[in-house]
Design a protein around this motif. Structure first.
Motif, PDB file in Angstrom:
ATOM      1  N   ASN A 250       0.843  -1.191   0.000  1.00  0.00           N
ATOM      2  CA  ASN A 250       0.000   0.000   0.000  1.00  0.00           C
ATOM      3  C   ASN A 250       0.885   1.251   0.000  1.00  0.00           C
ATOM      4  O   ASN A 250       1.882   1.315   0.716  1.00  0.00           O
ATOM      5  N   ARG A 251       0.532   2.244  -0.809  1.00  0.00           N
ATOM      6  CA  ARG A 251       1.417   3.401  -0.980  1.00  0.00           C
ATOM      7  C   ARG A 251       1.633   4.190   0.316  1.00  0.00           C
ATOM      8  O   ARG A 251       2.745   4.629   0.604  1.00  0.00           O
ATOM      9  N   LYS A 252       0.598   4.392   1.101  1.00  0.00           N
ATOM     10  CA  LYS A 252       0.776   5.142   2.345  1.00  0.00           C
ATOM     11  C   LYS A 252       1.702   4.412   3.299  1.00  0.00           C
ATOM     12  O   LYS A 252       2.520   5.028   3.987  1.00  0.00           O
ATOM     13  N   VAL A 253       1.573   3.099   3.341  1.00  0.00           N
ATOM     14  CA  VAL A 253       2.483   2.298   4.163  1.00  0.00           C
ATOM     15  C   VAL A 253       3.911   2.459   3.649  1.00  0.00           C
ATOM     16  O   VAL A 253       4.850   2.689   4.419  1.00  0.00           O
ATOM     17  N   TRP A 254       4.067   2.341   2.340  1.00  0.00           N
ATOM     18  CA  TRP A 254       5.391   2.477   1.712  1.00  0.00           C
ATOM     19  C   TRP A 254       6.031   3.815   2.057  1.00  0.00           C
ATOM     20  O   TRP A 254       7.208   3.887   2.432  1.00  0.00           O
ATOM     21  N   GLU A 255       5.256   4.878   1.962  1.00  0.00           N
ATOM     22  CA  GLU A 255       5.787   6.222   2.199  1.00  0.00           C
ATOM     23  C   GLU A 255       6.057   6.502   3.671  1.00  0.00           C
ATOM     24  O   GLU A 255       6.749   7.465   4.005  1.00  0.00           O
ATOM     25  N   SER A 256       5.530   5.651   4.553  1.00  0.00           N
ATOM     26  CA  SER A 256       5.783   5.838   5.985  1.00  0.00           C
ATOM     27  C   SER A 256       7.138   5.273   6.410  1.00  0.00           C
ATOM     28  O   SER A 256       7.589   5.522   7.524  1.00  0.00           O
ATOM     29  N   TRP A 257       7.762   4.502   5.525  1.00  0.00           N
ATOM     30  CA  TRP A 257       9.042   3.886   5.854  1.00  0.00           C
ATOM     31  C   TRP A 257      10.207   4.763   5.416  1.00  0.00           C
ATOM     32  O   TRP A 257      10.083   5.580   4.492  1.00  0.00           O
ATOM     33  N   THR A 258      11.341   4.572   6.044  1.00  0.00           N
ATOM     34  CA  THR A 258      12.545   5.287   5.628  1.00  0.00           C
ATOM     35  C   THR A 258      12.991   4.769   4.261  1.00  0.00           C
ATOM     36  O   THR A 258      12.612   3.674   3.833  1.00  0.00           O
ATOM     37  N   GLU A 259      13.820   5.544   3.605  1.00  0.00           N
ATOM     38  CA  GLU A 259      14.337   5.139   2.297  1.00  0.00           C
ATOM     39  C   GLU A 259      15.114   3.834   2.399  1.00  0.00           C
ATOM     40  O   GLU A 259      15.013   2.957   1.528  1.00  0.00           O
ATOM     41  N   ALA A 260      15.868   3.679   3.468  1.00  0.00           N
ATOM     42  CA  ALA A 260      16.655   2.454   3.650  1.00  0.00           C
ATOM     43  C   ALA A 260      15.739   1.240   3.812  1.00  0.00           C
ATOM     44  O   ALA A 260      16.011   0.166   3.264  1.00  0.00           O
ATOM     45  N   ASP A 261      14.648   1.405   4.548  1.00  0.00           N
ATOM     46  CA  ASP A 261      13.739   0.278   4.745  1.00  0.00           C
ATOM     47  C   ASP A 261      12.946  -0.039   3.476  1.00  0.00           C
ATOM     48  O   ASP A 261      12.643  -1.200   3.194  1.00  0.00           O
ATOM     49  N   ARG A 262      12.618   0.986   2.697  1.00  0.00           N
ATOM     50  CA  ARG A 262      11.963   0.724   1.407  1.00  0.00           C
ATOM     51  C   ARG A 262      12.866  -0.128   0.517  1.00  0.00           C
ATOM     52  O   ARG A 262      12.402  -1.066  -0.132  1.00  0.00           O
ATOM     53  N   LYS A 263      14.138   0.239   0.491  1.00  0.00           N
ATOM     54  CA  LYS A 263      15.092  -0.517  -0.318  1.00  0.00           C
ATOM     55  C   LYS A 263      15.174  -1.963   0.159  1.00  0.00           C
ATOM     56  O   LYS A 263      15.196  -2.907  -0.643  1.00  0.00           O
ATOM     57  N   ALA A 264      15.176  -2.152   1.476  1.00  0.00           N
ATOM     58  CA  ALA A 264      15.260  -3.498   2.037  1.00  0.00           C
ATOM     59  C   ALA A 264      14.015  -4.313   1.687  1.00  0.00           C
ATOM     60  O   ALA A 264      14.111  -5.499   1.324  1.00  0.00           O
ATOM     61  N   VAL A 265      12.839  -3.697   1.756  1.00  0.00           N
ATOM     62  CA  VAL A 265      11.595  -4.395   1.434  1.00  0.00           C
ATOM     63  C   VAL A 265      11.572  -4.777  -0.048  1.00  0.00           C
ATOM     64  O   VAL A 265      11.142  -5.878  -0.408  1.00  0.00           O
ATOM     65  N   ALA A 266      12.033  -3.867  -0.911  1.00  0.00           N
ATOM     66  CA  ALA A 266      12.070  -4.150  -2.349  1.00  0.00           C
ATOM     67  C   ALA A 266      13.046  -5.280  -2.663  1.00  0.00           C
ATOM     68  O   ALA A 266      12.740  -6.178  -3.466  1.00  0.00           O
ATOM     69  N   GLU A 267      14.207  -5.259  -2.035  1.00  0.00           N
ATOM     70  CA  GLU A 267      15.182  -6.331  -2.251  1.00  0.00           C
ATOM     71  C   GLU A 267      14.620  -7.667  -1.783  1.00  0.00           C
ATOM     72  O   GLU A 267      14.793  -8.696  -2.442  1.00  0.00           O
ATOM     73  N   ALA A 268      13.937  -7.640  -0.647  1.00  0.00           N
ATOM     74  CA  ALA A 268      13.337  -8.867  -0.116  1.00  0.00           C
ATOM     75  C   ALA A 268      12.256  -9.389  -1.055  1.00  0.00           C
ATOM     76  O   ALA A 268      12.134 -10.599  -1.271  1.00  0.00           O
ATOM     77  N   ALA A 269      11.465  -8.481  -1.621  1.00  0.00           N
ATOM     78  CA  ALA A 269      10.404  -8.884  -2.549  1.00  0.00           C
ATOM     79  C   ALA A 269      10.988  -9.562  -3.776  1.00  0.00           C
ATOM     80  O   ALA A 269      10.492 -10.610  -4.222  1.00  0.00           O
ATOM     81  N   ASN A 270      12.029  -8.979  -4.345  1.00  0.00           N
ATOM     82  CA  ASN A 270      12.627  -9.555  -5.548  1.00  0.00           C
ATOM     83  C   ASN A 270      13.269 -10.910  -5.264  1.00  0.00           C
ATOM     84  O   ASN A 270      13.165 -11.832  -6.082  1.00  0.00           O
ATOM     85  N   GLN A 271      13.914 -11.049  -4.127  1.00  0.00           N
ATOM     86  CA  GLN A 271      14.514 -12.337  -3.771  1.00  0.00           C
ATOM     87  C   GLN A 271      13.439 -13.394  -3.548  1.00  0.00           C
ATOM     88  O   GLN A 271      13.520 -14.510  -4.077  1.00  0.00           O
ATOM     89  N   ALA A 272      12.413 -13.044  -2.773  1.00  0.00           N
ATOM     90  CA  ALA A 272      11.336 -13.991  -2.497  1.00  0.00           C
ATOM     91  C   ALA A 272      10.598 -14.383  -3.776  1.00  0.00           C
ATOM     92  O   ALA A 272      10.222 -15.544  -3.962  1.00  0.00           O
ATOM     93  N   ALA A 273      10.399 -13.417  -4.670  1.00  0.00           N
ATOM     94  CA  ALA A 273       9.686 -13.690  -5.918  1.00  0.00           C
ATOM     95  C   ALA A 273      10.456 -14.681  -6.796  1.00  0.00           C
ATOM     96  O   ALA A 273       9.870 -15.614  -7.361  1.00  0.00           O
ATOM     97  N   LYS A 274      11.768 -14.484  -6.913  1.00  0.00           N
ATOM     98  CA  LYS A 274      12.581 -15.402  -7.716  1.00  0.00           C
ATOM     99  C   LYS A 274      12.531 -16.818  -7.141  1.00  0.00           C
ATOM    100  O   LYS A 274      12.398 -17.808  -7.880  1.00  0.00           O
ATOM    101  N   GLU A 275      12.634 -16.917  -5.831  1.00  0.00           N
ATOM    102  CA  GLU A 275      12.593 -18.230  -5.193  1.00  0.00           C
ATOM    103  C   GLU A 275      11.208 -18.860  -5.327  1.00  0.00           C
ATOM    104  O   GLU A 275      11.082 -20.075  -5.511  1.00  0.00           O
ATOM    105  N   GLU A 276      10.166 -18.035  -5.244  1.00  0.00           N
ATOM    106  CA  GLU A 276       8.798 -18.539  -5.374  1.00  0.00           C
ATOM    107  C   GLU A 276       8.535 -19.064  -6.780  1.00  0.00           C
ATOM    108  O   GLU A 276       7.898 -20.112  -6.955  1.00  0.00           O
ATOM    109  N   ILE A 277       9.018 -18.350  -7.792  1.00  0.00           N
ATOM    110  CA  ILE A 277       8.834 -18.799  -9.178  1.00  0.00           C
ATOM    111  C   ILE A 277       9.514 -20.149  -9.390  1.00  0.00           C
ATOM    112  O   ILE A 277       8.946 -21.062 -10.008  1.00  0.00           O
ATOM    113  N   ALA A 278      10.727 -20.291  -8.883  1.00  0.00           N
ATOM    114  CA  ALA A 278      11.444 -21.560  -9.016  1.00  0.00           C
ATOM    115  C   ALA A 278      10.661 -22.686  -8.352  1.00  0.00           C
ATOM    116  O   ALA A 278      10.567 -23.807  -8.876  1.00  0.00           O
ATOM    117  N   ARG A 279      10.079 -22.391  -7.215  1.00  0.00           N
ATOM    118  CA  ARG A 279       9.294 -23.385  -6.488  1.00  0.00           C
ATOM    119  C   ARG A 279       8.018 -23.734  -7.261  1.00  0.00           C
ATOM    120  O   ARG A 279       7.604 -24.895  -7.310  1.00  0.00           O
TER     121      ARG A 279
END
Length: 343
Positions: A250-279
């Motif tokens: 959700n955009r409001k949730v996203w904007e409530s986080w620091t820039e560093a935490d947004r980056k961490a969430v995005a990195e986690a999403a991409n890693q989890a997505a790649k692993e999920e597709i393989a599964r």
């Protein structure tokens, strides 16, 4: 010196709030827990990917962002088609959602449900990881959410309790459970079936009692849900549509986080997505067909359609394809067709 500054800082923050000024992300209050919605639980690649994302976020943010996964779209009482609206409204903070379930609110997502557009996994990748995927993310970003990564539920195969399905005529009159999408209704009506919209929570009991004859879902779902135990003894591999998933905040949730935490969430999403597709793809290909063998070992008769067999179904649904291509957007569909052809 530090003790003197702290009350002054608090006073400044309260003054800013009183004046209606926005506070920097570092000063905003994080929630104790964020709610992540998904349709399926951890036994399925979809639910596993959601839990993997939540775990990676906690790890990468040192516990500042804690996410609880709510499977079964329980945050919207199991109504899969209401998930995207609830996400926009902030009832749901985060989701790993289906393009099919969100298509009633975002018409362009119907692209992936155009019958027989994507013949293989390379075609899915050509769309989600290319210019079409970027364009769809841009469209979603205009609707109060921040899309981060593409996952996958898989190609949807058709099963029933009555008889083998080898031709469109074999579907005629069968009561088929489908998701709440007008395009799915149109497709199965064109094939002469009797489609019934039904949530996944209601689908299995309906199959067990014979209220519906069949359903369509990826092989991973068929296997994990043990659909052979609810009468689904005939399975046809036709790969008529695929169901990409979207990791989104959700955009409001996203904007409530620091820039560093947004980056961490995005990195986690991409890693989890790649692993999920393989599964999601494991055990269902020619070189690795363990899931398919397991399904057959449970007494399910499997029909493998060749290109000619698929062509008969494609012709039977061609009018639906043309009509919905216009609704989705002729330019977007053309772009998708070009990218699939070049894969």
């Amino acid at each position: 010196m530090t003790r003197r500054r702290f009350p002054a800082l608090l006073a400044g923050l309260f003054a800013a709030a009183a004046l209606g000024l926005s506070l920097p992300a570092t000063a905003q209050q994080y929630k104790d827990e964020y709610k992540l919605s998904t349709v399926l639980g951890e036994a399925f690649p979809w639910g596993w990917g959601a839990k993997r994302w939540a775990d990676l976020v906690a790890e990468k943010t040192d516990g500042r962002i804690r996410i609880k996964v709510y499977p079964g779209t329980s945050l919207v009482s199991g109504d899969q088609t209401k998930e995207f609206t609830a996400l926009r409204q902030g009832i749901i903070d985060i989701a790993v959602g289906s393009t099919i379930n969100w298509s009633p609110q975002v018409k362009e997502l119907n692209l992936f449900a155009l019958p027989f557009l994507m013949p293989d996994h390379k075609a899915i990748d050509a769309l989600t990881q290319g210019r079409v995927g970027k364009r769809l993310f841009d469209i979603l970003a205009e609707r109060d959410v921040v899309p981060l990564a593409w996952g996958e539920n898989g190609f949807r195969e058709v099963s029933n309790s009555k008889h083998p399905v080898r031709t469109p005529e074999d579907l005629r009159g069968l009561k088929m459970r489908v998701v709440g999408s007008p395009l799915f209704l149109a497709t199965f009506n064109a094939l002469g079936a009797n489609p019934t919209q039904m949530s996944w929570a209601d689908a299995q009991p309906a199959m067990a009692t014979g209220a519906v004859d069949g359903q369509e879902n990826p092989l991973g779902v068929f296997s994990a849900a043990r659909l052979h135990t609810v009468g689904q003894k005939h399975l046809t591999l036709w790969g008529y549509v695929a169901d990409p998933l979207i990791f989104v905040v959700n955009r409001k949730v996203w904007e409530s986080w620091t820039e560093a935490d947004r980056k961490a969430v995005a990195e986690a999403a991409n890693q989890a997505a790649k692993e999920e597709i393989a599964r999601a793809r494991a055990g269902i290909s020619a070189g690795d067909d363990a899931v398919l063998k397991e399904i057959e070992a449970n007494g399910v008769a499997v029909v493998h359609l060749d290109d000619a067999g698929r062509e008969a179904f494609r012709k039977a649904t061609a009018d639906v394809y043309r009509e919905w291509a216009g609704r989705i957007g002729a330019d977007l569909v053309k772009q998708a067709e070009e990218d699939v052809a070049r894969r």
